[in-house]
Design an enzyme around this catalytic site. Structure first.
Site, PDB file in Angstrom:
ATOM      1  N   MET A   1      14.062  58.233  29.278  1.00 50.96           N
ATOM      2  CA  MET A   1      14.118  57.375  30.459  1.00 50.96           C
ATOM      3  C   MET A   1      12.716  56.897  30.788  1.00 50.96           C
ATOM      4  SD  MET A   1      16.670  59.560  32.941  1.00 50.96           S
ATOM      5  CE  MET A   1      15.839  61.130  32.578  1.00 50.96           C
TER       6      MET A   1
ATOM      7  N   CYS B   1      17.811  49.845  24.750  1.00 52.07           N
ATOM      8  CA  CYS B   1      17.124  49.384  25.960  1.00 52.07           C
ATOM      9  C   CYS B   1      17.479  47.930  26.238  1.00 52.07           C
ATOM     10  CB  CYS B   1      15.614  49.525  25.819  1.00 52.07           C
ATOM     11  SG  CYS B   1      14.723  48.966  27.302  1.00 52.07           S
TER      12      CYS B   1
END
Length: 342
Positions: free
Chosen positions: A22, A107
């Site tokens: 993350m 992503c």
């Protein structure tokens, strides 16, 4: 220490869950807390392959740098050029001693477009070449983290291609790139991927508790990856590793929040102003104490560890905070610069 080939198979032989990569969250302090609570492995924030190869002083890059003694950490790279990714793998292995390498194919952030990430789901044949190039540059396991597709579900096709290219493991987030983080993750689609390939599949998406993780395991995945559900809640890994779901009390939550702040300054040291700052944790610390919204205003304004300690003082009294303070020194050592400020 580098773990060598077969890392994923070894770690999947035990119960537990995986800490997701993350950006802005899965840095060394959070990885350390997750690992201590029993995470099967942790994954770094994504690192640009071009940045590693062309960026000069990348050996000191905090995105890849391990904390002292860190193990079972996977380094995630993003890029779209086989030769650059192969060299990035070699540098990451030499500089950061990862247990395995992961290719980011999930992503959806616009600034990554054209340079890898979820864009590779539009041209999966490029991704297969990338995995082959990465495999050719290391003996470590190479994995890939994908979404279901760019705007339509191509996950089975893509996963099969990645497995054929040599991926040792595939993580599937149950949304398309176009969905970003809206709607609900499609775990039926994740299950179809798990049934379609011979390599382990890790499932990801909307897992915020141990009970949810156990339910998702019934989809046939080898393990579950937890991202946002682990921020302020490293104990979810303990529950899944041990089977014990006892929730930490407010005192333990406060101690761990304070320890997270101390680990932060121990790892990063002084900022460019000479301050041992914890400002990046303003978005994290309140999540340790969802049942204490009265503390949120103070926690989102902290600048230093002392600020955190003052904000949490009502919950820290007699809770062993001094012992936790010494534990940070033993594991991480004091930061550079103003060493007496912890």
């Amino acid at each position: 220490m580098t773990c060598g080939p077969g890392f994923y198979a070894r770690r999947l032989s035990r119960p537990g869950a995986v800490l997701a990569p993350m950006a802005g969250y899965s840095d060394a302090p959070l990885r350390q807390l997750a690992a201590e609570e029993g995470a099967l492995w942790t994954v770094s924030e994504m690192i640009s392959a071009r940045g590693l190869v062309l960026g000069g002083d990348s050996e000191k890059l905090t995105l890849g740098r391990p904390y002292p003694g860190e193990a079972n950490r996977v380094v995630q790279l993003f890029g779209a050029e086989p030769d650059i990714l192969a060299e990035a793998v070699r540098r990451a292995q030499a500089w950061f001693t990862p247990a395995a390498l992961d290719l980011n194919m999930g992503c959806p952030v616009p600034k990554v477009r054209g340079r890898g990430g979820a864009c590779l789901l539009q041209t999966p044949e490029v991704a297969y070449d990338l995995v082959r190039a990465m495999r050719g540059a290391t003996e470590l396991d190479v994995s890939a983290k994908i979404r279901l597709g760019w705007d339509t579900n191509r996950s089975v096709e893509v996963a099969q291609g990645l497995a054929a290219a040599g991926a040792s493991l595939i993580t599937v987030h149950g949304r398309t790139s176009a969905q970003r983080y809206t709607g609900e993750a499609d775990w039926d689609a994740v299950a179809r991927v798990a049934a379609s390939v011979d390599v382990p599949v890790v499932g990801s998406g909307d897992v915020r508790s141990a009970a949810q993780a156990r339910a998702r395991l019934r989809s046939g995945v080898a393990a579950v990856m937890i991202g946002r559900g682990a921020v302020g809640n490293p104990w979810v890994f303990r529950a899944l590793a041990t089977g014990e779901d006892a929730a930490p009390d407010a005192g333990e939550r406060a101690r761990t929040a304070l320890r997270h702040a101390r680990l932060h300054v121990a790892f990063y040291g002084a900022d460019r102003f000479g301050l041992l700052s914890v400002r990046p944790l303003r978005k994290v610390l309140p999540q340790y104490l969802p049942d204490h919204p009265d503390l949120r205003e103070a926690l989102v304004q902290v600048n230093t560890v002392e600020d955190v300690e003052r904000a949490l003082a009502p919950l820290l009294a007699g809770s062993g905070a001094d012992e936790d303070r010494m534990k940070v020194y033993e594991i991480s050592g004091p930061p550079g610069g103003a060493r007496g400020m912890l």
